[in-house]
Design an enzyme around this catalytic site. Structure first.
Site, PDB file in Angstrom:
ATOM      1  N   CYS A   1    -111.251   0.526 -87.989  1.00 31.63           N
ATOM      2  CA  CYS A   1    -109.963   1.229 -88.058  1.00 31.63           C
ATOM      3  C   CYS A   1    -109.598   1.275 -89.530  1.00 31.63           C
ATOM      4  O   CYS A   1    -109.255   0.249 -90.133  1.00 31.63           O
ATOM      5  CB  CYS A   1    -108.882   0.504 -87.264  1.00 31.63           C
ATOM      6  SG  CYS A   1    -107.210   1.150 -87.582  1.00 31.63           S
TER       7      CYS A   1
ATOM      8  N   VAL B   1     -97.478  -4.957 -55.485  1.00 30.66           N
ATOM      9  CA  VAL B   1     -96.970  -5.575 -54.264  1.00 30.66           C
ATOM     10  C   VAL B   1     -96.394  -4.465 -53.395  1.00 30.66           C
ATOM     11  O   VAL B   1     -95.483  -3.756 -53.822  1.00 30.66           O
ATOM     12  CB  VAL B   1     -95.888  -6.625 -54.586  1.00 30.66           C
ATOM     13  CG1 VAL B   1     -95.220  -7.122 -53.315  1.00 30.66           C
ATOM     14  CG2 VAL B   1     -96.499  -7.788 -55.358  1.00 30.66           C
TER      15      VAL B   1
ATOM     16  N   SER C   1     -86.944  -2.049 -79.001  1.00 29.92           N
ATOM     17  CA  SER C   1     -86.840  -2.164 -80.463  1.00 29.92           C
ATOM     18  C   SER C   1     -87.514  -3.401 -81.036  1.00 29.92           C
ATOM     19  O   SER C   1     -87.652  -3.519 -82.240  1.00 29.92           O
ATOM     20  CB  SER C   1     -85.376  -2.206 -80.901  1.00 29.92           C
ATOM     21  OG  SER C   1     -84.587  -1.322 -80.171  1.00 29.92           O
TER      22      SER C   1
ATOM     23  N   ILE D   1     -82.355  -6.905 -66.153  1.00 25.39           N
ATOM     24  CA  ILE D   1     -82.727  -7.524 -67.435  1.00 25.39           C
ATOM     25  C   ILE D   1     -83.019  -6.418 -68.449  1.00 25.39           C
ATOM     26  O   ILE D   1     -84.138  -5.984 -68.637  1.00 25.39           O
ATOM     27  CB  ILE D   1     -83.935  -8.469 -67.291  1.00 25.39           C
ATOM     28  CG1 ILE D   1     -83.784  -9.424 -66.112  1.00 25.39           C
ATOM     29  CG2 ILE D   1     -84.134  -9.254 -68.596  1.00 25.39           C
ATOM     30  CD1 ILE D   1     -82.592 -10.357 -66.189  1.00 25.39           C
TER      31      ILE D   1
ATOM     32  N   CYS E   1    -107.120   2.918 -91.151  1.00 25.14           N
ATOM     33  CA  CYS E   1    -105.709   2.856 -91.517  1.00 25.14           C
ATOM     34  C   CYS E   1    -105.157   1.430 -91.505  1.00 25.14           C
ATOM     35  O   CYS E   1    -104.369   1.058 -92.356  1.00 25.14           O
ATOM     36  CB  CYS E   1    -104.873   3.721 -90.571  1.00 25.14           C
ATOM     37  SG  CYS E   1    -105.355   5.458 -90.558  1.00 25.14           S
TER      38      CYS E   1
ATOM     39  N   ILE F   1     -90.484 -10.952 -69.206  1.00 22.59           N
ATOM     40  CA  ILE F   1     -89.821 -11.972 -68.389  1.00 22.59           C
ATOM     41  C   ILE F   1     -90.846 -12.695 -67.514  1.00 22.59           C
ATOM     42  O   ILE F   1     -90.917 -13.934 -67.499  1.00 22.59           O
ATOM     43  CB  ILE F   1     -88.704 -11.339 -67.527  1.00 22.59           C
ATOM     44  CG1 ILE F   1     -87.676 -10.628 -68.403  1.00 22.59           C
ATOM     45  CG2 ILE F   1     -88.041 -12.388 -66.639  1.00 22.59           C
ATOM     46  CD1 ILE F   1     -86.908 -11.534 -69.357  1.00 22.59           C
TER      47      ILE F   1
ATOM     48  N   HIS G   1     -82.056 -10.567 -80.795  1.00 23.44           N
ATOM     49  CA  HIS G   1     -80.625 -10.399 -81.017  1.00 23.44           C
ATOM     50  C   HIS G   1     -79.928 -11.723 -81.285  1.00 23.44           C
ATOM     51  O   HIS G   1     -80.345 -12.769 -80.820  1.00 23.44           O
ATOM     52  CB  HIS G   1     -79.992  -9.714 -79.803  1.00 23.44           C
ATOM     53  CG  HIS G   1     -80.383  -8.269 -79.681  1.00 23.44           C
ATOM     54  ND1 HIS G   1     -79.864  -7.305 -80.508  1.00 23.44           N
ATOM     55  CD2 HIS G   1     -81.232  -7.649 -78.832  1.00 23.44           C
ATOM     56  CE1 HIS G   1     -80.387  -6.139 -80.183  1.00 23.44           C
ATOM     57  NE2 HIS G   1     -81.221  -6.310 -79.170  1.00 23.44           N
TER      58      HIS G   1
ATOM     59  N   GLU H   1     -99.210  -7.746 -61.522  1.00 23.96           N
ATOM     60  CA  GLU H   1     -98.766  -6.681 -62.415  1.00 23.96           C
ATOM     61  C   GLU H   1     -99.422  -5.390 -61.973  1.00 23.96           C
ATOM     62  O   GLU H   1    -100.653  -5.297 -61.912  1.00 23.96           O
ATOM     63  CB  GLU H   1     -99.147  -7.023 -63.863  1.00 23.96           C
ATOM     64  CG  GLU H   1     -99.005  -5.879 -64.861  1.00 23.96           C
ATOM     65  CD  GLU H   1     -97.637  -5.200 -64.863  1.00 23.96           C
ATOM     66  OE1 GLU H   1     -96.611  -5.890 -64.994  1.00 23.96           O
ATOM     67  OE2 GLU H   1     -97.600  -3.958 -64.724  1.00 23.96           O
TER      68      GLU H   1
ATOM     69  N   SER I   1     -81.447  -5.124 -72.582  1.00 24.76           N
ATOM     70  CA  SER I   1     -81.083  -5.830 -73.796  1.00 24.76           C
ATOM     71  C   SER I   1     -79.915  -6.773 -73.527  1.00 24.76           C
ATOM     72  O   SER I   1     -78.953  -6.372 -72.881  1.00 24.76           O
ATOM     73  CB  SER I   1     -80.686  -4.799 -74.853  1.00 24.76           C
ATOM     74  OG  SER I   1     -80.366  -5.424 -76.064  1.00 24.76           O
TER      75      SER I   1
END
Lengths: 494, 424
Positions: free
Chosen positions: A414, A180, A55, A351, A416, A22, A59, A41, A353
């Site tokens: 890497c 903060v 997930s 906030i 894989c 968001i 939607h 952050e 889903s």
């Protein structure tokens, strides 16, 4: 680099608290205008909290009550996603979803869902018989299924990082590891006290997710409670990816207002099972549990009987920021509003889903709210940092050309996921200044494969030391206290 | 992009790849190229600084680096070409390999391919250990690389889960580097590593061994803070009330090895689910003509000595294949070999030619005394004809058994299958 900014500029037009999807979407939207924006952050990278642990579903909007903000912003956000993906280059696949009914009773619920969806403006909804569902999904057995073509998947961390890095290259200041700890409204601006110094801003956007209430309480008495609700997931090996092409959801569990256990394919070919839904006290408790891991496989097997036992390659948990308690049904609408008490504070509360899907639409709405306070003039040179092709996605000729340009493209570190050294270096050179092992993982996939970092970790560490001059003791996994090593061998401690 | 045509391409420059390359060269192949993803050769050996390597093979006990050096010098003297820091991205059944390094993307057309990719370690999720996801959880091999190759200390207060050889060796290694090794936790009622390691790593260093225990939870949000262990019963179920929290900052996982066969699977070559490696015949040839396999990507070996012996054989057959080409592309008939009661897996899974054949197998649980028999079972009925019998003493899943059995032409043409089983 961050320190220089702090010294140079401490006054902003808009301060966004929270670098999740968001906050990052809002930052990106605001970056289009000639305003000074800062994002605080507290984690070591964007998408440190709920934004990475979900997930990854775009939607359709069939689940939310018509007239709710959830319905409105979900459908709006859904419509914006493709052009956003075209512009910024993040992965997006419209794989569609089947909501399946086991019996006639559940079939009636499908009809209700369809009605709800139509009311919300969701296109293409179609109820199919079990036999028809089986034509598209041969491994799924059901009585009937609701086909939802406008449901899609993306990588939530990639999406958030793309938005944030695009905002950053357009002069939004990102202050990572910055929490903060105090707020004060003084005349027409906010004094923001953080663990890395003090700032000032005209407006404040509270996108602090699970910490949204703490932020509000720094300025006024909150009129809401936050009820953390944990969702556990398990990640299945790519070798079971043939079991389904679209998302398969059972009919929603009505009581909690939360969707039941889902089967969600991922962009990279894994399958996610989950989420569970458990109300917990501690909003930082992201533990996975044995019981839930077992339950997820058990419930998934009811839908996909061919699912093998030993398919789990990873497990994680995310916490939903709910505004309604379990006993009140666990459902509450988004709250996207200016505070009535504190002018200039815009709150984004609860906030959960479909927050990921709604993010671009929410960002537009917040920008609209901000435009009532500040005149927003569009920038003329808005830059785009489009996600380039991964080495593993390139053709041999393309790979050969990249190696000629810079030989570091040719060293695959890497095994894989076939990630090259150059991609690791690019990941560590991100404009946000995030340099944890996870910051690398989420940007180029190194460490996300079957061996879970068994081969690449030593190479990433080597690159961090050699190319970025990091001290081994400074190397962390995801958070500031998640140091990887103790130090050098045979070191004398002072 | 560069195209090369060579006789034998060996994917993996560890002990298996090196032994096979030398052997292929000795069998007459002209151009032999070894591709390895690291900038060193020897695979996992350079980080295995303990000794015990080469005892059976040479009579001398060497450290990993010494053992590797021996083979590397031999290979260099024979004119084998090495492509270091080169990652094989894919190969197909026509034996065209796509590989990449600092210089180029290569398309290597080989007359014969030897797969020697080794194995990877089982992760926390193979054991499904729930809890937090902090830093400080390492697989034993990765921790070993950090200490021995990079002089980096992974942690101070260590718990080791799994008493396989890697776990035991690392418990001792960490103690020698000054760590506080709190114990080795093993779910089975017996330690799964070699006896000499149990004595020389745990007993000699006073490191406690918790048998019948496992880690049921990991705690710590940033760095690991503790693990919870619990006792298990005969059926591996957790005994309630037996939980114990051990404060620590490092958890080393030694849960076992998985043969690394991504490339093999992507080439459409058949894999045996029981070994995790490709299905092979007595010449170590996979279901793709001209593609051979050896080392830990074929089956997880207990010692490098036995691994090298098998790899030498593989290399020999790969070398011979280079010259016998053309006649090999016909459909090959084979006699399947299957694991029966008491046998976890048996190799080779197919016999294409009669003669003396080296079989390797593992039993499914410990036996004080067990009679291993290889029987021929025709397709028409259930009659079994025992063609070989051997009494094994102290057979365990941790010890690979080797037997050489003469398979006659008659048996080969019998059109049924062979079954290895344990009786009594």
């Amino acid at each position: 680099m961050t320190l220089i900014f702090l010294q140079q500029m401490k006054n902003f037009h808009v301060a966004v608290i929270g670098g999740g999807v968001i906050g990052s979407a809002i930052a990106w939207e605001l970056a289009k205008y000639k305003v000074d924006v800062v994002v605080f952050e507290k984690g070591c990278d964007v998408a440190s909290g709920t934004s990475k642990a979900n997930s990854g579903v775009v939607h359709s909007g069939i689940n939310s009550p018509p007239g709710s903000l959830k319905a409105r912003f979900c459908v709006e956000g859904n419509k914006m996603m493709q052009s956003l993906a075209d512009e910024l280059g993040f992965s997006l696949k419209w794989i569609g979803k089947y909501v399946i009914a086991k019996n006639e009773e559940e079939r009636k619920e499908l009809e209700d869902l369809k009605k709800n969806g139509v009311q919300n403006g969701v296109p293409g909804l179609e109820i199919q018989e079990g036999s028809e569902v089986k034509k598209r999904e041969p491994y799924v057995s059901c009585h009937a299924g609701l086909w939802v073509p406008t449901a899609g998947i993306l990588l939530p961390y990639e999406f958030t990082i793309t938005l944030a890095e695009n905002a950053a290259i357009n002069n939004v200041k990102f202050c990572l590891e910055t929490e903060v700890i105090g707020l004060k409204k003084q005349n027409n601006s906010f004094l923001i006290h953080t663990n890395r110094g003090d700032f000032q801003s005209e407006l404040l956007v509270n996108a602090a997710g699970l910490n949204c209430r703490e932020i509000v309480s720094m300025l006024e008495k909150p009129d809401f409670q936050v009820y953390p609700c944990r969702g556990e997931y398990v990640v299945l090996d790519k070798n079971v990816s043939n079991l389904t092409t679209s998302m398969i959801y059972p009919v929603p569990v009505k009581k909690l207002g939360v969707l039941g256990v889902h089967i969600t394919p991922t962009i990279d070919g894994n399958i996610l099972l989950g989420p569970s839904a458990e109300f917990i006290d501690d909003s930082e408790d992201r533990r996975t549990t044995r019981e839930m891991m077992r339950l997820l496989i058990e419930e998934a097997k009811e839908i996909l009987p061919m699912l093998p036992e030993r398919a789990i390659i990873n497990a994680y948990a995310g916490i939903r920021c709910k505004l309604a308690s379990r006993k009140n049904g666990g459902w509450a609408d988004f709250r996207i509003e200016e505070s009535k008490e504190t002018t200039g504070l815009i709150n984004l509360l609860g906030i959960e889903s479909p927050g990921l899907t709604a993010a671009p639409a929410i960002a537009r709405e917040v920008t609209r709210l901000i435009s009532q306070y500040i005149t927003l003039n569009q920038k003329k040179n808005f830059k785009v940092r489009k996600r380039g092709k991964r080495f593993s996605e390139m053709s041999s000729i393309e790979q050969s050309n990249m190696i000629k340009r810079d030989k570091r493209w040719g060293r695959v570190v890497c095994r894989c996921e076939q990630v090259s050294e150059m991609e690791i270096i690019n990941a560590l050179s991100n404009p946000l200044g995030a340099q944890t092992l996870s910051a690398v993982k989420y940007r180029c996939r190194a460490g996300m494969g079957r061996c879970q970092g068994g081969f690449c970790t030593q190479h990433i560490v080597r690159i961090m030391e050699e190319e970025f001059h990091k001290n081994v003791r400074e190397i962390t996994l995801h958070s500031a206290d998640s140091y990887l090593f103790y130090g050098r061998t045979r070191e004398i401690k002072q | 992009m560069r195209t090369e045509e060579i006789d034998v391409a060996v994917i993996g420059g560890g002990p298996a790849g090196l032994a096979a390359a030398i052997s292929a060269k000795d069998s007459g192949a002209n151009s032999v190229v070894v591709l390895d993803r690291n900038n060193w050769l020897g695979g996992i050996l350079p980080q295995c600084i303990h000794d015990g390597f080469g005892v059976e093979e040479t009579g001398e006990s060497m450290t990993g680096p010494e053992y590797a050096e021996r083979y590397i010098s031999m290979a260099e003297k024979k004119g084998i070409t090495f492509m270091r820091e080169t990652m094989v991205l894919s190969f197909d059944k026509n034996r065209v390999i796509t590989a990449v390094n600092h210089d180029e993307v290569y398309r290597i057309k080989a007359k014969a391919v030897v797969l020697a990719m080794g194995c990877r370690e089982k992760t926390r999720w193979s054991a499904g250990i729930p809890g937090d996801r902090p830093s400080g959880v390492f697989t034993a091999g990765v921790a070993q690389a950090f200490i021995n190759l990079y002089n980096i200390m992974p942690g101070r207060n260590v718990v080791v889960l799994g008493s396989g050889d890697v776990g035991l060796i690392m418990a001792r290694r960490l103690k020698l580097e000054g760590a506080n090794v709190l114990g080795v936790v093993e779910i089975l009622p017996y330690a799964s590593g070699l006896l000499r390691n149990i004595v020389q790593c745990l007993e000699d260093y006073d490191i406690p061994l918790y048998l019948n225990h496992t880690v049921i939870n990991i705690e710590g949000r940033g760095r690991l803070k503790s693990v919870t262990i619990a006792q298990v019963d005969h059926d591996m179920n957790i005994i309630p009330e037996s939980e114990k929290k051990i404060p620590c900052d490092t958890l080393l996982l030694s849960l076992g090895l998985i043969p690394e066969n991504e490339l093999t699977k992507n080439a459409g070559i058949e894999i045996d689910d029981r070994t995790g490696g490709p299905i092979v015949d007595q010449c170590f040839e996979t279901t793709a003509p001209g593609v051979f396999a050896c080392g830990n990507c074929l089956q997880v070996y207990d010692t490098v000595d036995v691994l090298a012996m098998g790899a030498k054989n593989t290399g020999k057959h790969a070398g011979k294949y280079v010259f016998a080409q053309g006649s090999k592309e016909k459909k090959r008939e084979f006699l399947p070999v299957k694991p029966g009661d008491g046998i976890r897996y048996i190799l080779p899974q197919r016999i294409t030619k009669a003669g003396l054949i080296d079989f390797t197998f593992r039993v499914d649980k410990p036996y004080q005394t067990a009679v291993f028999s290889l029987s021929a079972i025709p397709t028409q009925d259930d009659t079994r004809q025992e063609i070989y019998k051997k009494t094994l003493r102290w057979a365990t899943p941790a010890t690979m058994e080797r037997v050489t059995i003469d398979i006659s032409d008659e048996t080969l043409k019998s059109m049924g299958y062979l079954e290895g089983s344990i009786n009594g």
